[in-house]
Design a protein around this motif. Structure first.
Motif, PDB file in Angstrom:
ATOM      1  N   GLY A 101       9.339   5.406  -4.351  1.00 29.69           N
ATOM      2  CA  GLY A 101      10.025   5.531  -3.074  1.00 29.69           C
ATOM      3  C   GLY A 101       9.293   6.353  -2.043  1.00 29.69           C
ATOM      4  O   GLY A 101       9.901   6.787  -1.049  1.00 29.69           O
ATOM      5  N   MET A 102       8.015   6.595  -2.245  1.00 30.53           N
ATOM      6  CA  MET A 102       7.230   7.376  -1.291  1.00 30.53           C
ATOM      7  C   MET A 102       6.374   6.444  -0.434  1.00 30.53           C
ATOM      8  O   MET A 102       6.078   5.312  -0.837  1.00 30.53           O
ATOM      9  CB  MET A 102       6.353   8.391  -2.013  1.00 30.53           C
ATOM     10  N   HIS A 103       5.962   6.922   0.742  1.00 30.64           N
ATOM     11  CA  HIS A 103       5.172   6.107   1.657  1.00 30.64           C
ATOM     12  C   HIS A 103       3.969   6.882   2.164  1.00 30.64           C
ATOM     13  O   HIS A 103       3.993   8.115   2.260  1.00 30.64           O
ATOM     14  CB  HIS A 103       6.025   5.648   2.843  1.00 30.64           C
ATOM     15  N   ALA A 163      -8.864  10.484   0.620  1.00 30.96           N
ATOM     16  CA  ALA A 163      -7.778  11.457   0.502  1.00 30.96           C
ATOM     17  C   ALA A 163      -6.503  10.787   0.997  1.00 30.96           C
ATOM     18  O   ALA A 163      -6.518  10.061   1.993  1.00 30.96           O
ATOM     19  CB  ALA A 163      -8.073  12.707   1.311  1.00 30.96           C
ATOM     20  N   LEU A 164      -5.410  11.034   0.297  1.00 31.37           N
ATOM     21  CA  LEU A 164      -4.158  10.319   0.550  1.00 31.37           C
ATOM     22  C   LEU A 164      -2.992  11.299   0.620  1.00 31.37           C
ATOM     23  O   LEU A 164      -2.905  12.242  -0.165  1.00 31.37           O
ATOM     24  CB  LEU A 164      -3.908   9.318  -0.588  1.00 31.37           C
ATOM     25  N   ILE A 165      -2.089  11.083   1.582  1.00 29.64           N
ATOM     26  CA  ILE A 165      -0.870  11.867   1.696  1.00 29.64           C
ATOM     27  C   ILE A 165       0.311  10.910   1.709  1.00 29.64           C
ATOM     28  O   ILE A 165       0.354   9.978   2.515  1.00 29.64           O
ATOM     29  CB  ILE A 165      -0.857  12.725   2.977  1.00 29.64           C
ATOM     30  N   MET A 166       1.259  11.150   0.815  1.00 26.78           N
ATOM     31  CA  MET A 166       2.470  10.328   0.733  1.00 26.78           C
ATOM     32  C   MET A 166       3.693  11.233   0.645  1.00 26.78           C
ATOM     33  O   MET A 166       3.625  12.318   0.065  1.00 26.78           O
ATOM     34  CB  MET A 166       2.430   9.402  -0.485  1.00 26.78           C
ATOM     35  N   ASP A 167       4.797  10.825   1.258  1.00 28.24           N
ATOM     36  CA  ASP A 167       6.062  11.522   1.068  1.00 28.24           C
ATOM     37  C   ASP A 167       7.202  10.559   1.358  1.00 28.24           C
ATOM     38  O   ASP A 167       6.966   9.397   1.699  1.00 28.24           O
ATOM     39  CB  ASP A 167       6.142  12.792   1.931  1.00 28.24           C
ATOM     40  N   ASP A 168       8.419  11.015   1.184  1.00 25.38           N
ATOM     41  CA  ASP A 168       9.577  10.151   1.421  1.00 25.38           C
ATOM     42  C   ASP A 168      10.392  10.631   2.610  1.00 25.38           C
ATOM     43  O   ASP A 168      11.589  10.380   2.707  1.00 25.38           O
ATOM     44  CB  ASP A 168      10.449  10.053   0.174  1.00 25.38           C
TER      45      ASP A 168
END
Length: 600
Positions: free
Chosen positions: A398-400, A414-419
């Motif tokens: 469920g994160m984007h 480098a990657l950043i994901m959150d909901d």
């Protein structure tokens, strides 16, 4: 019976537009109102001697947008008795397609000795020129104006054989602009419009070439380059060839430290250069201090000075000697590898309706953090396989993706994901050489919009498209140079930049309608633009995108609209590597979370 006088003509060649190549020929004789009739005998600067100089400016030139030449407006504003050594103007008027200005014919320019195969000027002569030029600029600046095109060709001595033959004059106010508002006395507001440069590339300041608002420091920086040129006979960036030398010249200027630029020059030139290159946007120059630096070079006997100067008698050396703590910094702020931008988020008690999970994947391992008020997943040092794995894993939970970038140094992602983005769905795709037009258009048709883009050094781009945004229209393209003109066109259409990325020297830019932004600005530089960032933040902007390649870094600043987004608190961090665990935790502890990052 008509009265005739001799005249030398000067066309506005330095500021002429390309579309003036078919301009009608300059008249053979000129008469303005009740002036004598002047016959044009020669072009200014080709030798001989005349009584007046006549400057012609075509009515369609850039300097005449307001109906009359900008130079006329400046002279009218300065009025009589301005006290600045400028050529005296006798007549102004229009003849045919040209605006005509009749003024005193002066002597040789400072460029003349170098043109006539004199390799360099004596140090004493250049020191005299420095003192008098600084004094002239101080007088002009005190009237609220900057010159805008300081170079040897625009400084002339008085007519030979006259009492003014050793007097230095400043000419050509065609690019002069105000640094001070005449009604309020306040300093003009900071701005940057890349690609909006007019002047002489060889001597222009870096700030001018980058399109920043011109201020007093610009004239002084150009004077630095002029003095070094007169001493050494050349400047380090003169060797660039080709149709467009502005970019490589500006890049080399930015990368040349004062001690390299002033190599073999006496110490006062290095001190002056260091002082000038350290000036802030709206800082008042210390002209008296600058003048005092050169006093020791020219000696005590004014009768042997090649340029007459009386300013040294007004500024005693002892009154302006440098103190140890007055020495300016000689450091040049180079672009560091990683730039991360942090936005503040409300504490958890204000976001209790959302469930967050926190993961930190750093240098290949996963760490769970349970005691932080807001959650994101940070992944770095990823190859393509790892990148796809973590994207898919995050989507399943469920994160984007909210930000993604590529490191040209470590050859990794480098990657950043959150909901917290409130997207309802998200897709992504890689493409080679350009953005995947057919795939993007298909996503648009299904109400997905580009929310992130990144490029690698193998000419591949990663495009992330999300559903559930406020967006209603988008436009995107890949360019070989930073596309400020294209961006301005999109601004006029109501689309604002929402994502930028680089792949090698290419720039990918996404512009969007429905962003709720009310205004936008750009900072483009070869180094981290600390001053520009401060000025933009003071004006109410905040950073919404950032990207960099090995040469340039670009920041997109936006002013948000609406009560919910009217105030944005941000911090920036520069690091040689991806921000480490302690740096991220320190920001998290104060409710700051990465909103944008890049590596260049």
């Amino acid at each position: 019976m008509q009265q005739f006088s001799k005249g030398s003509c000067k066309g506005d060649e330095g500021h002429r537009d390309e579309n003036q190549s078919n301009a009608p020929p300059i008249p053979e004789q000129v008469q303005i109102d009740d002036s004598p009739v002047y016959r044009i005998e020669r072009k200014l600067g080709k030798g001989g001697f005349g009584q007046v100089a006549i400057k012609f400016e075509h009515k369609d030139s850039k300097g005449c947008e307001g109906g009359i030449p900008n130079e006329w407006k400046v002279y009218d504003d300065l009025g009589e008795g301005h006290g600045i050594p400028l050529p005296l103007v006798h007549y102004k008027g229009q003849q045919g397609d040209y605006y005509v200005m009749v003024m005193d014919l002066l002597g040789p320019s400072l460029q003349a000795p170098l043109v006539n195969n004199v390799p360099t000027l004596p140090l004493e002569a250049v020191a005299c020129i420095a003192i008098e030029a600084i004094s002239i600029l101080e007088k002009l600046h005190s009237r609220g104006y900057i010159h805008g095109d300081i170079k040897p060709g625009n400084f002339l001595l008085g007519p030979p054989g006259t009492r003014e033959e050793k007097t230095l004059f400043l000419t050509d106010l065609g690019l002069a602009t105000r640094w001070q508002d005449p009604s309020t006395g306040s300093h003009v507001k900071y701005n940057q419009t890349p690609g909006n440069f007019r002047g002489t590339i060889l001597f222009a300041s870096v700030h001018s070439q980058l399109g920043r608002t011109s201020t007093r420091r610009n004239d002084l920086e150009s004077l630095v380059y002029m003095l070094i040129y007169l001493i050494r006979g050349h400047l380090p960036w003169q060797g660039h060839q080709g149709e467009d030398t502005s970019f490589p010249v500006c890049k080399q200027k930015r990368a040349t430290p004062p001690d390299t630029l002033c190599d073999t020059c006496p110490e006062p030139y290095l001190q002056f250069t260091t002082f000038v290159l350290s000036l802030k946007f709206d800082e008042e120059p210390n002209y008296a201090r600058y003048i005092s630096l050169f006093r020791g070079i020219i000696g005590q006997n004014p009768y042997v000075w090649p340029v007459h100067t009386d300013v040294t008698q007004e500024v005693p050396w002892k009154q302006v000697q440098l103190k140890d703590d007055d020495e300016p910094s000689k450091k040049i702020q180079k672009l560091t590898r990683w730039i991360s931008v942090y936005d503040v988020h409300p504490p958890m008690k204000q976001r209790c309706e959302l469930a967050f999970q926190i993961y930190l994947v750093f240098l290949g391992f996963l760490e769970f953090i349970d005691d932080l008020p807001l959650s994101c997943r940070y992944c770095s040092n990823l190859d393509y396989v790892d990148l796809i794995f973590h994207i898919e894993k995050g989507h399943a939970e469920g994160m984007h993706i909210t930000s993604v970038t590529y490191s040209f140094r470590s050859k990794s992602w480098a990657l950043i994901m959150d909901d917290s983005a409130r997207y309802t769905a998200q897709n992504y795709a890689f493409s080679c050489g350009s953005l995947h037009k057919e795939w993007i258009e298909k996503q648009w048709s299904e109400n997905f919009y580009i929310t992130a883009v990144a490029g690698a050094d193998d000419n591949r781009f990663l495009v992330v498209m999300s559903k559930g945004t406020w967006n209603i229209q988008q436009s995107c393209c890949v360019f070989e140079i930073f596309p400020f003109k294209w961006i301005k066109k999109k601004w006029a259409e109501g689309l604002y930049v929402t994502a930028i990325a680089t792949s090698g020297s290419q720039w990918a830019v996404v512009s969007t309608k429905g962003t709720r932004f009310t205004d936008q600005a750009i900072e483009l530089d070869f180094q981290y633009p600390a001053e520009g960032i401060r000025e933009r933040l003071k004006q109410g902007y905040h950073i919404t995108s950032v990207a960099a390649n090995l040469d340039e870094v670009a920041f997109i600043f936006s002013i948000p609209g609406g009560a919910a987004t009217a105030s944005v608190e941000q911090e920036m961090l520069q690091t040689s590597n991806f921000p480490n665990d302690s740096e991220i935790k320190e920001k998290w502890a104060r409710n700051y979370y990465i909103s944008s990052l890049c590596c260049g």
